[in-house]
Design an enzyme around this catalytic site. Structure first.
Site, PDB file in Angstrom:
ATOM      1  N   GLU A 146       0.787  -1.226   0.000  1.00  0.00           N
ATOM      2  CA  GLU A 146       0.000   0.000   0.000  1.00  0.00           C
ATOM      3  C   GLU A 146       0.827   1.289   0.000  1.00  0.00           C
ATOM      4  O   GLU A 146       0.383   2.302  -0.537  1.00  0.00           O
ATOM      5  CB  GLU A 146      -0.936   0.015   1.220  1.00  0.00           C
ATOM      6  CG  GLU A 146      -1.980  -1.086   1.225  1.00  0.00           C
ATOM      7  CD  GLU A 146      -3.002  -0.913   0.113  1.00  0.00           C
ATOM      8  OE1 GLU A 146      -3.429   0.236  -0.118  1.00  0.00           O
ATOM      9  OE2 GLU A 146      -3.358  -1.912  -0.536  1.00  0.00           O
TER      10      GLU A 146
ATOM     11  N   SER B  59     -49.021 -33.426  35.642  1.00  0.00           N
ATOM     12  CA  SER B  59     -48.635 -34.056  36.905  1.00  0.00           C
ATOM     13  C   SER B  59     -47.239 -33.671  37.371  1.00  0.00           C
ATOM     14  O   SER B  59     -46.875 -33.958  38.511  1.00  0.00           O
ATOM     15  CB  SER B  59     -48.735 -35.579  36.774  1.00  0.00           C
ATOM     16  OG  SER B  59     -50.076 -35.958  36.581  1.00  0.00           O
TER      17      SER B  59
END
Length: 819
Positions: free
Chosen positions: A86, A483
């Site tokens: 770069e 239950s």
């Protein structure tokens, strides 16, 4: 000379005007430049990460997937790779690379003449200015602003600071921002472990990540990487030998899945996300870089998913085969048409397939092409075979409107099940290209496992497939427990003077409901009556009529109070049907309530998060707030370990808690949960099934692990005849516990002081005689144990027709749980 003077005057005037316009333009442009002082204290958006209790990554929450790293920990060869690609003159220029600008200008003249794309000469400093302060508009004004800002940034920040900003901000493709996140995404490793070739590939990406995609454009990616390697060599960052070796290496990218990670814990991490969002808000969650340590046990989570899915498939197969996913009217280009069907993404290793031909003994199938890492379908066509043995389970299912109808006749030929053009799910049977027919269950369910002493949720699966349905049936589905609620009625009775040996009449019970609603007549599951029975037997066999009489005797106000104490229901009507589990609750609430029974009667809340830290490591939240005097010590010199206080509130006494644990252990040994006893470990629990078998439950525990299982249809239709909690949910609990107990100690249930174990006759509840056959050790609170002269009280009249203080709001419309 006269004309020359006039020309000179015009030129001077034009120059002055031009200079004035230029100065005015520059003044206006520089006066509107954005402020850049905040870059000196750069705090970028950073993703938050959630980890399991063992440290494994389970989730990432982010708008931009970024991990911030100081420049000091970025390896030099990675920095050099970016400089080579770069901005090779980065350490020499003042923000603008004049030589690069001249070179790019000359090249752009050629590019314009040849129709090529224009080149830039932006330095890293200019890219920082653009990425942080400007837009990406391709205009002269933006380029001039970028240049001015670059000059100013160079005077404000050091070169290392500029590199830190750049390397943490840039987008590097595949959802990754910054080099640290990209390193994990592409290579599954931290920056310190990157090779030269891997560093060069990351440095190749900033210009156009999609052009160098490692899967879709692999050749271009390798070529660009090798170009960066060559530039590194030319700038003396690496030797020629290192460059040759790096360029010759393969591009081995191991894509890491973003977001939810390895343990198929989607429902769990979504609950974590919801809780963190409620505490800190979206900005902190998605941008604040939080480190979230959760309670998840990754091993238990995998066991839970495997057990729940297996149990749901087993039930679904019992209900028969519902037919193909879809059907093709022609086999032309079947390999392309099958890819157009949307399917859940978390059902692997199952695959979709098209039936190409079929006879009595087998079917030839064409498999849906696999998805590559480039997110495209493979070109390869795979053919397999489904033998008769792979479809024998697939008897015709009853219609959805009549789930009690029996499934179809046994399968004698493959043609009884599939036809040409059917699109079906299959799974591999070994390595010989043979497959078995599969079916995604319509039924759904959930499983929760937690530590009963702390409430830490160790595993949670909220459904068969998170991809198909994000609804969490463990925390969001309010269903009747049936239950499975009875233990809390019995706990209230034990605190009202009853013992496990107290006798209650199991006989018909009829009550006028009032308001012209007729008579309420609850029944036992077997529609039989058993006469006088002990409380223990009533619990073990899940007797409805005994439970109703017991609730009537102690009063529904007390039952409601216990439901509130155990956080099962916040508000419950005082009607007898509630004693049979007619009130709705969630699986995680009920499992937490059972945990309070086994932990000695102490209050707990389900916990998903142990600790939250900010991006700097500061602890923002800690679940355990107990004071710990002496926990911080510079050295170990044999001092006494700190004694942490127990700050849990008491719900019921230790003695009542143990009596309930003992009775629930009897459910596993002799009652409705006896299928669990083959595990050969100290286990206790209770089944639950609601009216018409719409919901099936099993909640149980060891001394140190509580587990709850729920199964039911989301549209609340019945599960089918005989599909009780003992048949549907208990096998899932058993499968999970069979794996879990291999990794943990399972000591006997702890007996507190104040409890006396007495040999009694299990049927009569009296002290055991020498010749009694059914003798058990019963748990009594000291002072309540029977003697030879004890007269037993009997609860319940012949019909129970007269309301008592327990039925002060009527009976209610439902009968609650039956089994």
């Amino acid at each position: 000379m006269k004309y020359l003077g006039k020309i000179a005057g015009v030129l001077v005037t034009a120059g002055a005007i031009g200079l004035f316009v230029l100065v005015l333009f520059l003044y206006r442009m520089t006066s509107t430049l954005p402020d850049y002082d905040h870059l000196t204290n750069y705090t970028p958006p950073v993703m938050s990460r959630a980890h399991a209790g063992d440290g494994g990554l389970i989730a990432e929450y982010a708008q931009q997937r970024r991990l911030f790293v100081p420049i000091e920990v970025v390896p030099e060869h990675l920095i050099n790779a970016f400089l080579a690609a770069e901005d090779k003159n980065f350490y020499d220029h003042f923000g603008l690379d004049l030589a690069g600008i001249v070179r790019a200008s000359g090249q752009n003249v050629i590019n314009v003449l040849t129709g090529r794309r224009l080149e830039g000469a932006s330095t890293i400093t200019q890219q920082v200015a653009k990425n942080f302060l400007l837009s990406s508009d391709v205009t002269l004004e933006r380029k001039l602003k970028e240049a001015v800002l670059a000059l100013r940034l160079e005077r404000t920040l050091s070169k290392r600071q500029l590199l830190e900003l750049y390397l943490n901000e840039i987008y590097l493709g595949m959802g990754s921002y910054g080099v640290a996140a990209a390193s994990l995404k592409y290579f599954g490793k931290p920056l310190s472990d990157l090779t030269v070739a891997e560093a060069a590939y990351l440095a190749a990406l900033p210009k156009a990540p999609n052009n160098y995609h490692p899967f879709r454009r692999r050749d271009s990616a390798i070529a660009r990487r090798n170009w960066v390697i060559e530039r590194m060599m030319e700038n003396d960052y690496i030797t020629r030998d290192e460059a040759v070796y790096a360029a010759s290496s393969d591009l081995q990218v191991v894509e890491q899945v973003s977001g939810i990670q390895r343990y198929a814990a989607e429902h769990f991490v979504e609950e974590v996300r919801r809780q963190v969002y409620n505490i800190y808000g979206g900005r902190q969650l998605y941008r604040g870089g939080l480190s979230i340590r959760t309670t998840l046990n990754s091993d238990y989570q995998k066991m839970a998913l495997r057990s729940l899915r297996s149990g749901l498939v087993t039930y679904d197969r019992r209900r028969g085969y519902r037919g193909p996913v879809a059907q093709l009217d022609t086999l032309e280009e079947w390999w392309a048409r099958i890819t157009e069907i949307d399917i859940p993404t978390d059902l692997a290793p199952w695959r979709l397939a098209v039936v190409l031909s079929v006879d009595g003994q087998s079917a030839s199938i064409g498999l849906r092409p696999r998805v590559t890492r480039a997110l495209t379908f493979e070109d390869k066509i795979e053919i397999g075979e489904v033998p008769l043995s792979g479809v024998t389970w697939a008897r015709a299912a009853p219609s959805p409107q009549n789930t009690y109808k029996r499934i179809g006749p046994r399968i004698k030929a493959v043609t009884d099940v599939v036809q040409v053009g059917d699109i079906v799910w299959v799974s591999a049977k070994g390595d010989n290209a043979q497959y078995e027919l599969q079916q995604v269950p319509e039924v759904n369910g959930a499983l929760v496992a937690l530590d009963p002493h702390t409430g830490r949720v160790l595993a949670m699966v909220g459904g068969y497939s998170f991809s198909a349905s994000e609804f969490n049936r463990a925390t969001q589905a309010s269903r009747q427990p049936g239950s499975a609620f009875k233990p809390f009625v019995y706990a209230a009775a034990l605190d009202s003077g009853f013992t496990p040996a107290s006798l209650v009449l199991d006989a018909p019970f009829v009550m006028e409901q009032g308001n012209d609603r007729g008579l309420w007549k609850p029944e036992n599951y077997a529609r039989r009556f058993y006469g006088l029975s002990t409380l223990r037997l009533g619990m073990e066999k899940s007797r409805n009529l005994m439970t109703v009489r017991l609730a009537q005797e102690i009063g529904m106000s007390k039952v409601r109070d216990y439901a509130r104490r155990f956080n099962i229901h916040r508000s419950m009507p005082r009607v007898l049907a509630m004693s049979l589990g007619a009130g709705e609750t969630t699986l995680i609430r009920l499992t937490s309530a059972y945990a309070m029974l086994v932990n000695g009667g102490k209050r707990i809340e389900p916990i998903f998060i142990d600790r939250i830290q900010d991006r700097y490591g500061k602890t923002l939240f800690r679940q355990d707030q107990r004071p710990c005097v002496g926990c911080v010590a510079d050295t170990w010199s044999g001092q006494t370990p700190p004694d942490l206080p127990d700050q849990r509130k008491r719900v019921i006494s230790e003695q009542t808690s143990y009596q309930m644990v003992s009775m629930l252990e009897g459910v596993v040994k002799r009652g409705t949960g006896r299928s669990i006893r083959t595990l050969g470990r100290p286990l206790a629990g209770k089944t639950g099934t609601t009216n018409d078998s719409r919901d099936a439950w099993f909640v149980g525990f060891t001394a140190d692990l509580a587990v709850g299982v729920y199964v039911g249809y989301d549209d609340n239709r019945p599960l089918g005849d005989g599909e009780s909690g003992g048949r549907v949910a208990a096998p899932i609990f058993k499968s999970f516990m069979a794996d879990a107990v291999k990794t943990m100690q399972t000591p006997p249930f702890r007996i507190p002081s104040g409890v006396s174990l007495v040999r009694i006759n299990a049927k009569t509840g009296k002290l055991a005689a020498p010749d009694d056959e059914t003798v058990i050790l019963e748990a009594f609170k000291v002072g309540t144990q029977p003697s030879r002269d004890t007269k037993q009280a009997v609860i319940g009249g012949a019909t129970g027709a007269t309301p008592s203080r327990g039925q002060d709001e009527g009976v209610g419309l439902g009968t609650g749980g039956l089994y």
